[in-house]
Scaffold this active site. Structure first.
Site, mmCIF file in Angstrom:
data_model
loop_
_atom_site.group_PDB
_atom_site.id
_atom_site.type_symbol
_atom_site.label_atom_id
_atom_site.label_comp_id
_atom_site.label_asym_id
_atom_site.label_seq_id
_atom_site.Cartn_x
_atom_site.Cartn_y
_atom_site.Cartn_z
ATOM 1 N N ALA A 125 0.816 -1.215 0.000
ATOM 2 C CA ALA A 125 0.000 0.000 0.000
ATOM 3 C C ALA A 125 0.850 1.265 0.000
ATOM 4 O O ALA A 125 0.597 2.207 -0.766
ATOM 5 C CB ALA A 125 -0.938 -0.009 1.210
ATOM 6 N N SER B 94 4.122 1.675 -0.806
ATOM 7 C CA SER B 94 4.930 1.843 -2.016
ATOM 8 C C SER B 94 4.053 2.160 -3.219
ATOM 9 O O SER B 94 4.485 2.857 -4.145
ATOM 10 C CB SER B 94 5.799 0.607 -2.276
ATOM 11 O OG SER B 94 5.036 -0.576 -2.300
ATOM 12 N N TYR C 178 -1.049 -14.328 1.121
ATOM 13 C CA TYR C 178 0.166 -13.646 1.559
ATOM 14 C C TYR C 178 1.133 -14.612 2.245
ATOM 15 O O TYR C 178 0.717 -15.521 2.955
ATOM 16 C CB TYR C 178 -0.179 -12.534 2.554
ATOM 17 C CG TYR C 178 -1.005 -11.421 1.976
ATOM 18 C CD1 TYR C 178 -0.401 -10.325 1.363
ATOM 19 C CD2 TYR C 178 -2.394 -11.443 2.055
ATOM 20 C CE1 TYR C 178 -1.159 -9.288 0.842
ATOM 21 C CE2 TYR C 178 -3.167 -10.414 1.538
ATOM 22 C CZ TYR C 178 -2.541 -9.341 0.933
ATOM 23 O OH TYR C 178 -3.294 -8.321 0.418
ATOM 24 N N TYR C 179 2.423 -14.347 2.051
ATOM 25 C CA TYR C 179 3.487 -15.047 2.763
ATOM 26 C C TYR C 179 4.408 -13.963 3.343
ATOM 27 O O TYR C 179 5.397 -13.575 2.726
ATOM 28 C CB TYR C 179 4.249 -15.977 1.823
ATOM 29 C CG TYR C 179 3.375 -17.064 1.237
ATOM 30 C CD1 TYR C 179 3.188 -18.270 1.907
ATOM 31 C CD2 TYR C 179 2.703 -16.870 0.028
ATOM 32 C CE1 TYR C 179 2.367 -19.260 1.386
ATOM 33 C CE2 TYR C 179 1.870 -17.854 -0.499
ATOM 34 C CZ TYR C 179 1.709 -19.040 0.187
ATOM 35 O OH TYR C 179 0.887 -20.016 -0.328
ATOM 36 N N ASP D 33 -5.446 3.078 -2.643
ATOM 37 C CA ASP D 33 -4.140 3.726 -2.751
ATOM 38 C C ASP D 33 -4.175 4.795 -3.835
ATOM 39 O O ASP D 33 -3.586 5.864 -3.681
ATOM 40 C CB ASP D 33 -3.056 2.697 -3.062
ATOM 41 C CG ASP D 33 -2.943 1.622 -1.986
ATOM 42 O OD1 ASP D 33 -3.224 1.931 -0.816
ATOM 43 O OD2 ASP D 33 -2.588 0.478 -2.329
#
Length: 324
Positions: free
Chosen positions: A36, A38, A106-107, A261
């Site tokens: 978010a 970046s 997600y990881y 964003d």
């Protein structure tokens, strides 16, 4: 060094499916950047702002990838830390959908970014910027990042810098809802500009209307609250003014990830450019609309030329309808 704005958080390598279907069915993926903060940094850089992004990435090839991609976008990453431990750069897998919300896995547990501490805060770097953008994701990642977020926001506030805050509510990252609500609302009290979505605002405040949500955060100390209403547009309120801005016309929703964003990019850039709050929110609506028509997390974030062209086309549509 002089920066227009700075932000911090976790960026991840994103592997997004090249074929439609569930992640268990897909054979090939393309690689991109996700995060978010970046996303906002890149969006503002594309509009010509001098942007800085600070974080910690793994001492691995995905960390190198993130840094090189941000550099390509014109974002300064000179104070990003490379982890010397085994904590890796986070990554995610995203499905391809014909429209709407993709499946995302997600990881990021024990990632390098989650180990960032207040002792690693580069105060001189942050103080080079006039504005700080923060989201509610970093304080959810770890106790260390929570402390870091409070430390940075308090320091920038005490230095007289403006602060924008997007709650980016991610319940799965928090230990429980009560902790999430308390922390995000507490941090919101340190911000000047607050950008919740309507559902986020309802969850965080218990209020059921945009007006009620805005009043809640104005009383906490925000000077400006802009509430995202999805395709309907956005509502904003300050201590002296308020308004509703209709959403922009969208031909086809390709991917909703990154829309918020994009809205933040539009509003922040508008205020930094000296626009009225109303016009800044309209720019936020426009960039959010461009973002949902593109497949990646930031593929739709425009240059100034593309933004001007899109806004001109929107005005033409409204004029044909007799709205002006």
């Amino acid at each position: 060094m002089k920066l227009d704005a700075v932000t911090f958080g976790e960026s991840m390598a994103m592997f997004y499916a090249n074929e439609y279907g569930g992640l268990h069915e897909v054979s090939t993926f393309s690689k991109g950047l996700a995060g978010a903060e970046s996303n906002v940094a890149c969006g503002l850089a594309r509009l010509g702002f001098r942007m800085g992004w600070m974080s910690k990435v793994g001492n691995d090839q995905l960390g190198t990838f993130i840094l090189q991609e941000l550099k390509k976008e014109g974002v300064d990453v000179s104070r990003v830390i490379r982890s010397q431990d085994e904590n890796p750069t986070g990554l995610l897998l995203k499905s391809k959908v014909k429209e709407g919300d993709p499946q995302v896995t997600y990881y990021r547990k024990n990632s390098a970014a989650s180990t960032l501490t207040t002792a690693e805060y580069p105060r001189d770097y942050f103080q080079c910027a006039g504005h700080l953008h923060v989201t509610g994701i970093p304080p959810a990642l770890s106790a260390e990042m929570k402390d870091f977020t409070y430390h940075v926001m308090n320091d920038m506030r005490n230095a007289g810098k403006t602060i924008s805050f997007d709650p980016n509510v991610r319940p799965s990252l928090w230990p429980d809802q009560a902790t999430m609500v308390h922390t995000i609302n507490d941090l919101a009290g340190l911000a000047d500009w607050f950008f919740p979505g309507i559902a986020e605002g309802e969850l965080l405040t218990g209020e059921k209307t945009p007006e009620g949500i805005a009043d809640y955060y104005l009383k906490k100390g925000a000077s400006f609250v802009a509430i995202k209403l999805g395709k309907e547009g956005a509502y904003f309120k300050t201590g002296t003014s308020e308004g509703f801005l209709e959403g922009c016309r969208v031909d086809r929703v390709v991917d909703t990830v990154g829309a918020g964003d994009g809205f933040a990019v539009g509003v922040i850039s508008g205020i930094l450019d000296g626009l009225s709050y109303k016009d800044a929110v309209q720019r936020g609506n426009a960039i959010g609309a461009l973002q949902v028509q593109a497949p990646g997390d930031m593929d739709g974030l425009p240059t100034r030329e593309k933004l001007a062209s899109f806004l001109s086309a929107q005005r033409t549509v409204h004029q044909k309808k007799g709205d002006y």
